[in-house]
Design an enzyme around this catalytic site. Structure first.
Site, PDB file in Angstrom:
ATOM      1  N   LYS A 148       0.866  -1.183   0.000  1.00  0.00           N
ATOM      2  CA  LYS A 148       0.000   0.000   0.000  1.00  0.00           C
ATOM      3  C   LYS A 148       0.894   1.220   0.000  1.00  0.00           C
ATOM      4  O   LYS A 148       2.052   1.155   0.404  1.00  0.00           O
ATOM      5  CB  LYS A 148      -0.878   0.012   1.255  1.00  0.00           C
ATOM      6  CG  LYS A 148      -2.076   0.926   1.154  1.00  0.00           C
ATOM      7  CD  LYS A 148      -3.119   0.345   0.219  1.00  0.00           C
ATOM      8  CE  LYS A 148      -4.511   0.677   0.628  1.00  0.00           C
ATOM      9  NZ  LYS A 148      -5.430  -0.399   0.250  1.00  0.00           N
TER      10      LYS A 148
HETATM   11  N1  GLU Z   1      -7.253  -0.311  -2.915  1.00  0.00           N
HETATM   12  C1  GLU Z   1      -8.045  -1.496  -3.043  1.00  0.00           C
HETATM   13  C2  GLU Z   1      -8.045  -2.293  -1.749  1.00  0.00           C
HETATM   14  O1  GLU Z   1      -7.811  -1.765  -0.696  1.00  0.00           O
HETATM   15  C3  GLU Z   1      -7.667  -2.325  -4.256  1.00  0.00           C
HETATM   16  C4  GLU Z   1      -6.274  -2.853  -4.285  1.00  0.00           C
HETATM   17  C5  GLU Z   1      -5.900  -3.469  -5.626  1.00  0.00           C
HETATM   18  O2  GLU Z   1      -6.752  -3.638  -6.468  1.00  0.00           O
HETATM   19  O3  GLU Z   1      -4.722  -3.782  -5.754  1.00  0.00           O
HETATM   20  O4  GLU Z   1      -8.350  -3.452  -1.722  1.00  0.00           O
END
Ligand code: GLU
Length: 409
Positions: free
Chosen positions: A102
């Site tokens: 993240k």
């Molecule tokens: N930001 C989204 C989550 O928290 C999607 C992450 C992604 O698709 O890699 O799951």
């Protein structure tokens, strides 16, 4: 308590059941790599804007690091670490071949112009281009970022590595994105609600729902649920809430929000506070905004019959204990909102194959994965008499631990 500590608290609740050694515990909770970069851009005013960007890569034992990029004033290293860890467990719960990561930039995207956002995104990509890549780490949208931001990242990255659309997911459909990706998280939340109601012999049709947050996740979840006959009786966004016990016309609300950027002022409901929405007397409560909305006092006052976590990390551990003690089931974030990363996986597969799936295929395969994962976790929770969150962490830790064991150190 902060985000990373909360994620590790939930990890430990399940890890206790798995009898992990201290070394393995440390290996599993410690992020693999953390990058912090300074992102300096020229603002429209001609002055310089100084921002901090982060990318935390938590675990890649099951596949490349994967997770969103957030543009928000609360982004910092701890938040990125906590959310990266949740991604590791999320990709493992729904069994897509990725690890967890993240990141994001500490900024307020609502006050940046489109040009400033583009310059910020390109500069950030320049700073992290050597740690991301289609088989290394694949960013995606999260709060404050969207398909346009992903398109800029893809374009900037291509200047270093050539044509490589699989470096990010959640791209515009016209530029190698997958059909069905934008609504995928909300669709998955709606599926989680349906399956959870189904396990207690109830149906979406006739159920009442409150949704806190009307961004990408909350708005699509509300739309899918309303289409299936649920009554959406309360909705909140960052500015306040609205209520209508007879049900809010979600499509009309979405048009209202598209033109005014807030739910307030919608004619088909009366105004209320954000707290009124969280404390609504409903069958299903969906937190779909920022993390940390449920503290102990709020959890004690919640009147919903079940909670389905559209947001990442909406529940602090002390609130989770209250929900468990009160017998209010919680479908945890790492299961309920995994629809986004599931379709990100499909987008990545399509990019690697230079092949495009139709919407029906995306939806059908997403539904299969969500439903399988849901019942897997629900069954573990029944068999082992655990809250669903602990069952989900239990499944995820076992999968990630096994991958480490098989690969060897
Ligand atoms: N930001 C989204 C989550 O928290 C999607 C992450 C992604 O698709 O890699 O799951």
């Amino acid at each position: 308590m902060q985000a990373f500590e909360a994620a590790n608290h939930y990890f430990d609740q399940a890890a206790r059941l798995l009898d992990l050694s201290d070394n393995i515990r440390t290996l599993l909770i410690t992020p693999d790599r953390e990058v912090r970069v300074e992102v300096v851009i020229e603002m429209d005013s001609g002055r310089l804007g100084n921002f901090l960007g982060y990318r935390v890569q938590h675990d890649n034992s099951r596949g490349p690091f994967k997770g969103g990029l957030r543009y928000h004033p609360a982004v910092d290293d701890d938040e990125a670490r906590g959310l990266a860890s949740l991604m590791t467990w999320k990709t493992a719960v729904v069994d897509v071949p990725f690890g967890g990561a993240k990141g994001g930039v500490n900024c307020d995207p609502t006050i940046l112009s489109k040009g400033e956002l583009e310059r910020l995104t390109r500069r950030f990509t320049q700073k992290i281009h050597d740690v991301i890549g289609p088989v290394k780490d694949i960013p995606a949208p999260d709060m404050g970022t969207d398909a346009q931001v992903m398109a800029w990242i893809m374009n900037e990255y291509s200047k270093y590595s050539g044509f490589n659309p699989a470096v990010v997911t959640g791209k515009p459909v016209e530029l190698h994105g997958s059909i069905g990706r934008e609504s995928a998280t909300g669709f998955g939340v709606a599926l989680a609600v349906r399956e959870m109601l189904g396990r207690t012999k109830r149906t979406v049709g006739g159920s009442t729902v409150a949704v806190q947050g009307f961004g990408n996740v909350g708005s699509h979840a509300a739309r899918f649920l309303a289409k299936d006959g649920a009554r959406i009786v309360a909705v909140a966004d960052a500015h306040g809430g609205i209520q209508n016990p007879d049900g809010i016309d979600v499509e009309a609300l979405a048009s209202h929000v598209a033109s005014t950027r807030k739910v307030g002022g919608f004619e088909g409901a009366r105004p209320c506070s954000n707290e009124d929405v969280l404390l609504s007397d409903v069958d299903v409560l969906i937190p779909a905004a920022l993390g940390g909305v449920f503290d102990k006092a709020t959890a004690e006052a919640v009147r919903a019959r079940m909670i389905v976590e559209g947001a990442n990390g909406p529940t602090w551990p002390e609130a989770d204990d209250v929900f468990n003690a009160r017998g209010i089931p919680v479908v945890p974030d790492i299961l309920a909102n995994a629809g986004g990363v599931i379709v990100s996986y499909f987008e990545w597969v399509q990019n690697l194959q230079n092949f495009r799936w139709p919407l029906e295929q995306v939806r059908r395969e997403q539904e299969q994965k969500m439903v399988d994962a849901f019942h897997d976790i629900f069954d573990i929770s029944e068999r082992m008499k655990l809250p669903m969150r602990t069952a989900a962490f239990y499944r995820a830790i076992a999968r990630v631990g096994r991958a480490h064991a098989l690969a060897g150190i």
